[in-house]
Motif scaffolding. Sequence first.
Motif, short mmCIF file in Angstrom:
data_model
loop_
_atom_site.label_atom_id
_atom_site.label_comp_id
_atom_site.label_asym_id
_atom_site.label_seq_id
_atom_site.Cartn_x
_atom_site.Cartn_y
_atom_site.Cartn_z
N ASP A 32 141.82 52.24 119.36
CA ASP A 32 140.63 52.86 119.94
C ASP A 32 140.79 53.10 121.43
OD1 ASP A 32 140.70 50.09 120.23
OD2 ASP A 32 138.52 49.93 120.45
N LEU A 33 141.50 52.20 122.12
CA LEU A 33 141.66 52.31 123.56
C LEU A 33 142.70 53.36 123.95
CD1 LEU A 33 141.45 48.53 124.50
CD2 LEU A 33 139.63 50.25 124.48
N THR A 34 143.78 53.49 123.19
CA THR A 34 144.76 54.54 123.49
C THR A 34 144.16 55.91 123.21
OG1 THR A 34 145.74 54.23 121.28
CG2 THR A 34 146.80 53.12 123.13
N SER A 67 149.58 58.14 124.88
CA SER A 67 149.11 56.91 125.52
C SER A 67 149.70 55.71 124.80
CB SER A 67 147.59 56.83 125.51
OG SER A 67 147.15 55.61 126.08
N ILE A 111 139.73 50.77 131.14
CA ILE A 111 140.33 50.63 129.81
C ILE A 111 141.40 49.54 129.83
CG2 ILE A 111 141.68 51.80 128.02
CD1 ILE A 111 140.35 54.43 128.89
N LEU A 130 141.00 56.66 123.50
CA LEU A 130 140.06 56.90 124.59
C LEU A 130 140.80 57.33 125.85
CD1 LEU A 130 137.22 56.81 125.78
CD2 LEU A 130 137.56 54.36 126.23
N ALA A 131 141.94 56.71 126.15
CA ALA A 131 142.72 57.06 127.33
C ALA A 131 143.20 58.51 127.27
CB ALA A 131 143.91 56.12 127.47
N THR A 166 139.92 46.24 129.67
CA THR A 166 139.47 45.96 128.31
C THR A 166 140.63 45.48 127.43
OG1 THR A 166 137.79 47.69 128.55
CG2 THR A 166 138.26 46.93 126.32
N LEU A 183 149.00 49.83 130.53
CA LEU A 183 148.39 50.92 129.79
C LEU A 183 148.91 52.17 130.46
CD1 LEU A 183 146.21 52.34 127.92
CD2 LEU A 183 144.70 52.18 129.92
N LEU A 188 140.69 54.72 133.57
CA LEU A 188 141.89 54.07 133.03
C LEU A 188 141.96 52.59 133.43
CD1 LEU A 188 144.77 56.70 133.40
CD2 LEU A 188 143.58 56.02 131.32
#
Length: 395
Positions: free
Chosen positions: A30-32, A44, A147, A34-35, A150, A126, A144
């Motif tokens: 989910d975070l990649t 990402s 993120i 979003l990035a 997170t 990240l 970023l």
Amino acid sequence: MVFPNNEFERLIRLSELDLDFTALEVSFEDLTRLAVKVTGTQMSLVNIIDAHTQWTLDDLGLGVKQAPRENSVCQYAIMSDMPLEISDLRIDERFTSRDFVERLDGLRYYIGIPLQLESGINIGTLCVLDSEVKSLTPEKVEILLIIAETVVERLKSMQKIQSLNASLHEAYLSKKQAAHDIRGPLSGIIGLSELINKKGMSSKVEGLLQYISMIEKSGRSLLDLTDEIMSEDNKSPVDDLELSLSLFKEKLLRLYQTQAKSKGIQFTVNVDSGNESVRFSKNKLLAIVGNLISNAIKFTPNGGIVTVTLVLALILEEKLLEIIVSDNGQGMPEKAIQQILDGKAETTSGTSGEKGYGFGLKLVKELVVSLNGQITLSSDFQRGTEFKILLSQLI
């Protein structure tokens, strides 16, 4: 290969997370995503960097799972607490000759945000990448950073859950041990009452039969309870913190077969067939054995052999785990052997020019000592090296 001034401290802090890179591959998708959405880039990744390898916990768009640390861009991003942004990798002399840049469809843009456990302790990045030259606005870089924070908080949460599970496991084992400890005396009490009844002594003492019956009934009730505790079919609440020899073998092959194949090295893991399904704590084992394997691959030439042998012996109330990592590489001189055993390993280059700084073996020594284990090392210069680890765990 570059490394921070606090590299060993960084590796120790990373080892405390006790990450299993075979079990975290979907934890950050989910975070990649979003990035990529925020930055408008094509790719990402969430990367963790240990002594030898860059491990990709989640990858969107690039299709990699691991890479030699010395070939990565992210090794430079962990040198500072600030983001590292490179608008065009082709004009940065550190990367102009890299395969992933030289290609017509190669990478151009890179920005890496350090994953900071605390100030100065950067365990990975990240990063977002693109095949076109770019530059991000300060607002997008700020997102970023959030993120990346997170990602770190998620890793810390996983560590806390592992710690909680370990505490539950200790309580689980303590409960079973306590049940085992009281079973013997209870059996003796019941045996005594049965013996008195059998000999007819209760009929000779007024009221004794009633008391003997009460003793026997109470003893059997408690004995049934201890038997129930000892024979519970419930799994320990920490199965994710345990390994068996067969599962350990599977994980090691998944993690290091790629590294071995890239150097043309035959990598095998042998397990003791007698106790291959018996479970034991995996605390720090992947970090210990992984560093030894990476080091063996580094110092073994093309066409060489790296072998891991795993043996588990059950002796009374103890599990004795023996881990042997051997290779037929270039071996070590006596001075280097003593430095490793003293926890003072120094930098050397591998058979294909790989750079290393001795931190991996120093970390192995530190972790084995922290587990009250033993480490021995034998090596014939130009013929090969064998590390042997002995770790004891209570059943």
